[in-house]
Design a protein around this motif. Structure first.
Motif, PDB file in Angstrom:
ATOM      1  N   LEU A  79       7.865   0.603   0.511  1.00  0.00           N
ATOM      2  CA  LEU A  79       6.580   1.024  -0.035  1.00  0.00           C
ATOM      3  C   LEU A  79       6.694   1.238  -1.548  1.00  0.00           C
ATOM      4  O   LEU A  79       6.389   2.303  -2.070  1.00  0.00           O
ATOM      5  N   VAL A  80       7.136   0.186  -2.228  1.00  0.00           N
ATOM      6  CA  VAL A  80       7.300   0.242  -3.679  1.00  0.00           C
ATOM      7  C   VAL A  80       6.674  -0.988  -4.326  1.00  0.00           C
ATOM      8  O   VAL A  80       6.473  -2.024  -3.680  1.00  0.00           O
ATOM      9  N   THR A  81       6.415  -0.882  -5.608  1.00  0.00           N
ATOM     10  CA  THR A  81       5.880  -1.979  -6.400  1.00  0.00           C
ATOM     11  C   THR A  81       7.020  -2.763  -7.032  1.00  0.00           C
ATOM     12  O   THR A  81       8.162  -2.285  -7.100  1.00  0.00           O
ATOM     13  N   LEU A 131       5.438   7.789  -5.217  1.00  0.00           N
ATOM     14  CA  LEU A 131       4.292   7.004  -5.675  1.00  0.00           C
ATOM     15  C   LEU A 131       3.717   7.559  -6.969  1.00  0.00           C
ATOM     16  O   LEU A 131       3.247   6.802  -7.829  1.00  0.00           O
ATOM     17  N   ALA A 132       3.773   8.874  -7.135  1.00  0.00           N
ATOM     18  CA  ALA A 132       3.318   9.462  -8.397  1.00  0.00           C
ATOM     19  C   ALA A 132       4.210   9.004  -9.549  1.00  0.00           C
ATOM     20  O   ALA A 132       3.711   8.716 -10.652  1.00  0.00           O
ATOM     21  N   ARG A 133       5.514   8.902  -9.297  1.00  0.00           N
ATOM     22  CA  ARG A 133       6.425   8.415 -10.353  1.00  0.00           C
ATOM     23  C   ARG A 133       6.123   6.971 -10.720  1.00  0.00           C
ATOM     24  O   ARG A 133       6.421   6.535 -11.843  1.00  0.00           O
ATOM     25  N   LEU A 134       5.545   6.237  -9.792  1.00  0.00           N
ATOM     26  CA  LEU A 134       5.199   4.841 -10.061  1.00  0.00           C
ATOM     27  C   LEU A 134       3.861   4.708 -10.791  1.00  0.00           C
ATOM     28  O   LEU A 134       3.414   3.591 -11.055  1.00  0.00           O
ATOM     29  N   ASP A 181      -5.644   8.403  -6.541  1.00  0.00           N
ATOM     30  CA  ASP A 181      -5.129   7.255  -5.788  1.00  0.00           C
ATOM     31  C   ASP A 181      -4.487   7.697  -4.480  1.00  0.00           C
ATOM     32  O   ASP A 181      -4.598   7.015  -3.453  1.00  0.00           O
ATOM     33  N   LEU A 182      -3.792   8.848  -4.531  1.00  0.00           N
ATOM     34  CA  LEU A 182      -2.963   9.283  -3.407  1.00  0.00           C
ATOM     35  C   LEU A 182      -3.711  10.156  -2.409  1.00  0.00           C
ATOM     36  O   LEU A 182      -3.177  10.454  -1.340  1.00  0.00           O
TER      37      LEU A 182
END
Length: 283
Positions: free
Chosen positions: A158-160, A213-216, A222-223
């Motif tokens: 679950l990463v970009t 996800l916040a670090r990304l 969004d979350l």
């Protein structure tokens, strides 16, 4: 450790009984797929499920992606992994991970996992000479670097592509890097987003996933469940098989050595057709 360039991450096993799981993994092998990762999420035990899949198939490489270190003592994890690697040479990979929940024990994830690996290695050394390939599931810098020191590879989820690029820069050019990429194949954009959100709902409740996800660069808006269109579109490849492959290409360009697709949505004919089409290129 040399892994196939493509793989699958199969969450469907959580909803299947024994016979259904056997039929499903045999179908994936018949379609041409070479490797599956088995997540430990909603009920199936990691090592018994790996044994089930290895025993039901003749060629599939099976990885625990990942087994939860908090769920078992190191001796149990090491012994189970050793027996699978010994019984199915070249077909098993141990994946281990730990979440921030370990802080409830008064220790951080990095020192916990470092000590856990020490105990795993002690057990493996006692058991014999069979080598057990292993990867670590990681998002933080500390455990990502630990993978480069103490494992054969890193697996992310679950990463970009931006995270994949960072992970590659962090571990260097040689470590195996498997990226689990969500996808919805063969459905409209609206339906794809809906199916993705159904699965994403669980992860938007987990503090360590939200922090990652916040670090990304994703915002609180969004979350917030069920997740913004921006979040879903960044994390989930959609469209035809060819369109999904094109989106997956960005993970390879960012440094992945393997992309493991996990298909969201019900296990219906549309999904089976997608698995069949994706397996064709492996034959």
């Amino acid at each position: 450790m040399k892994l196939p360039r493509t793989a699958l991450s199969i969450g469907e096993l959580d909803a299947l009984d024994h016979d259904g799981a056997v039929r499903f993994v045999r179908a994936l092998e018949d379609y041409g797929h070479r490797m599956v990762w088995i997540p430990e999420v909603l009920g199936r035990e990691a090592f018994t499920t790996a044994a089930l899949v290895l025993g039901a198939t003749g060629r599939l490489i099976v990885g625990n992606g990942v087994a939860r270190a908090l769920e078992r003592v190191p001796k149990s994890a090491a012994s189970a992994a050793y027996d699978l690697a010994a019984g199915y040479p070249g077909r098993y990979v141990l994946g281990l991970g730990v979440s921030g929940a370990v802080r409830e024990r008064g220790i951080g994830p990095l020192p916990f996992l470092r000590e856990y690996l020490d105990r795993v290695d002690e057990t493996l050394a006692r058991r014999g000479k069979v080598r057990v390939p292993r990867v670590l599931g990681a998002y933080s810098e500390g455990i990502t670097r630990l993978a480069a020191e103490r494992a054969d590879g890193l697996i992310t989820f679950l990463v970009t592509p931006e995270h994949t690029r960072w992970a590659r820069e962090t571990v260097g050019p040689d470590l195996a890097l498997s990226v689990v990429q969500w996808a919805v194949v063969g459905r409209s954009r609206g339906e794809a987003r809906e199916l993705a959100r159904e699965r994403l709902a669980y992860y938007l409740q987990l503090p360590h996933q939200i922090a990652k996800l916040a670090r990304l660069g994703f915002t609180p808006a969004d979350l917030a469940p069920p997740g913004s269109d921006r979040l879903v579109d960044a994390l989930v490849a959609t469209g035809t098989v060819d369109q999904v492959r094109e989106q997956v290409r960005r993970q390879y360009e960012a440094g992945a050595t393997q992309v493991a697709l996990t298909l969201a949505g019900p296990l219906d004919e549309t999904k089976l057709d997608a698995y069949r089409a994706l397996g064709e290129e492996e034959k």
